[in-house]
Write an enzyme that holds these catalytic residues in place. Structure first.
Site, PDB file in Angstrom:
ATOM      1  N   SER A 261      -8.456   3.865   2.458  1.00  0.00           N
ATOM      2  CA  SER A 261      -7.686   4.432   2.053  1.00  0.00           C
ATOM      3  C   SER A 261      -6.605   3.632   0.966  1.00  0.00           C
ATOM      4  O   SER A 261      -6.068   3.704   0.422  1.00  0.00           O
ATOM      5  CB  SER A 261      -6.959   5.694   2.552  1.00  0.00           C
TER       6      SER A 261
ATOM      7  N   LYS B 155       0.690  -1.245  -0.331  1.00  0.00           N
ATOM      8  CA  LYS B 155      -0.182   0.114   0.178  1.00  0.00           C
ATOM      9  C   LYS B 155       0.581   1.051  -0.015  1.00  0.00           C
ATOM     10  O   LYS B 155       2.122   1.369   0.314  1.00  0.00           O
ATOM     11  CB  LYS B 155      -0.530   0.194   1.273  1.00  0.00           C
TER      12      LYS B 155
ATOM     13  N   SER C  25     -10.171   2.019   6.886  1.00  0.00           N
ATOM     14  CA  SER C  25      -9.373   1.722   5.066  1.00  0.00           C
ATOM     15  C   SER C  25      -8.803   0.967   4.347  1.00  0.00           C
ATOM     16  O   SER C  25      -8.201   0.063   3.659  1.00  0.00           O
ATOM     17  CB  SER C  25      -8.259   2.671   5.792  1.00  0.00           C
TER      18      SER C  25
END
Length: 399
Positions: free
Chosen positions: A108, A51, A132
């Site tokens: 996210s 990520k 997220s």
């Protein structure tokens, strides 16, 4: 060891210009690393994504690499200066939902969810400070796990964020959890069906279901999809719903009123919600106070009160039932213009404050083709047990 990496890179090259899941792809470094991997390692040659731009330096990435997995790129996250975090910005443009290009994938960990959902990689790392990992997992139709807060190292000074992972199924997250926790097992092929791996899980699992935690305002269709998923789990014998107010089931023989019988769940007089449903205090202000570093003594005192009361309620719940079920989000994936009035985090950030592990499994789709996730929450430290429950549940939750 190089074939899986080469296949992943080829899929990224073919699919990413449209989906925009990656900000960097390591076309040269990944094959070179794959050629040097020790074949005896648990995840030897398995490609994965990390990520964001700093994900390669995360503890989870280090553990996966040590287990033989090969990072092939870093995935899209929201751009700077945004007040909402349910989107991503890749090297080719805005990250799109693989089911509805006009909708956001969530965030996210946006690119990580899209990369897994589209089959570009079988596994991607994430981090979850308010939902997220779980939100993009739900909106992209994949599995997402937020680990117990503090279980793994995190750079987040507030203590709200925890490491997580996104995979195509809960079964495929088992090697991740074993490796990041340092308990290496014999090598597994991530293409194998791990769902039949023996566990100590006893079915049906006593569970409490809350459609809104007492304060959220779910989209009626999202609520209906999740309710139907819970009904399927009950019918399949995976879970047995426990009345939130009843604490006796673990200590005494089951009486007729202790547990909700499956047939009662489907009657108009008992619409999957007991007369006294499980509720929490809305954690929004407490979460924003802690995340924003609010210095007001009054605000911090109120945040501490909300956190303590929700901890008390959750501790009491998990003392009598090992599983809590809720929708992951109150809404379906929103458009790229923004989330609107509903907080997508309404049902997830409570567990960043309280620290329990939580996961999202696919529950089905809305009529307009948007994936919906069912959230599973367990007691602090029960990450492996939660994963076992998710493996059992994902076989029956979606239609």
């Amino acid at each position: 060891m190089t074939e899986l990496v080469a296949e992943a890179l080829a899929r990224i090259e073919r699919l990413d210009p449209e989906l925009c899941a990656f900000i960097e792809v390591w076309d040269d470094e990944a094959p070179a690393r794959a050629r040097t991997v020790d074949r005896r390692l648990p995840l030897a040659g398995v490609p994965f994504a990390v990520k964001g731009p700093s994900g390669i330096r995360s503890y989870a990435a280090e553990r996966l690499i040590a287990a033989g997995a090969v990072p092939v790129g870093s995935t899209a996250v929201p751009g700077p200066g945004t007040y909402w975090q349910t989107w991503g910005q890749g090297r080719h443009g805005r990250t799109v939902n693989p089911y509805r290009a006009d909708r956001t994938p969530g965030g996210s960990s946006a690119g990580s969810a899209v990369a897994v959902a589209a089959g570009m990689v079988p596994l991607a790392t994430g981090s979850d400070g308010a939902g997220s990992v779980r939100i993009p997992a739900a909106w992209c139709g994949v599995f997402g796990l937020k680990t117990t807060n503090g279980l793994l190292p995190s750079p987040d000074r507030t203590g709200l964020a925890s490491a997580g992972v996104l995979t195509r199924s809960a079964a495929e997250a088992r090697p991740y959890l074993r490796c990041v926790l340092g308990a290496y097992e014999p090598a597994y092929d991530l293409t194998d069906d791990l769902a039949d791996e023996p566990t100590a899980l006893s079915l049906p699992v006593p569970a409490v279901y809350s459609p809104d935690l007492g304060y959220a305002r779910p989209d009626p269709e999202v609520a209906s999809v999740v309710r139907a998923a819970v009904e399927r789990l009950v019918t399949a014998g995976v879970v047995r719903l426990v009345r939130p107010e009843d604490a006796r089931y673990a200590e005494a023989p089951r009486a007729p009123n202790d547990l909700l019988p499956p047939n009662d769940l489907l009657t108009p007089n008992n619409p999957l919600t007991p007369a006294d449903p499980f509720v929490l205090l809305d954690p929004r202000e407490a979460w924003t106070t802690l995340r924003g570093g609010e210095t007001s003594r009054t605000a911090r005192a109120r945040a501490a009160e909300v956190r303590a009361e929700n901890d008390r309620r959750l501790d009491a719940l998990f003392a009598r039932a090992p599983l809590l079920l809720t929708p992951v989000t109150p809404n379906r994936p929103h458009g790229h213009e923004g989330p609107g009035e509903l907080y997508s985090t309404a049902l997830t950030w409570a567990f960043n404050l309280s620290g329990q592990p939580a996961a999202s499994i696919p529950a089905g789709f809305t009529a307009d083709g948007c994936p919906v996730g069912l959230q599973l929450v367990a007691a602090r430290g029960a990450d492996a047990a939660l994963l076992d429950m998710a493996v059992a549940a994902e076989k029956h939750a979606a239609p």
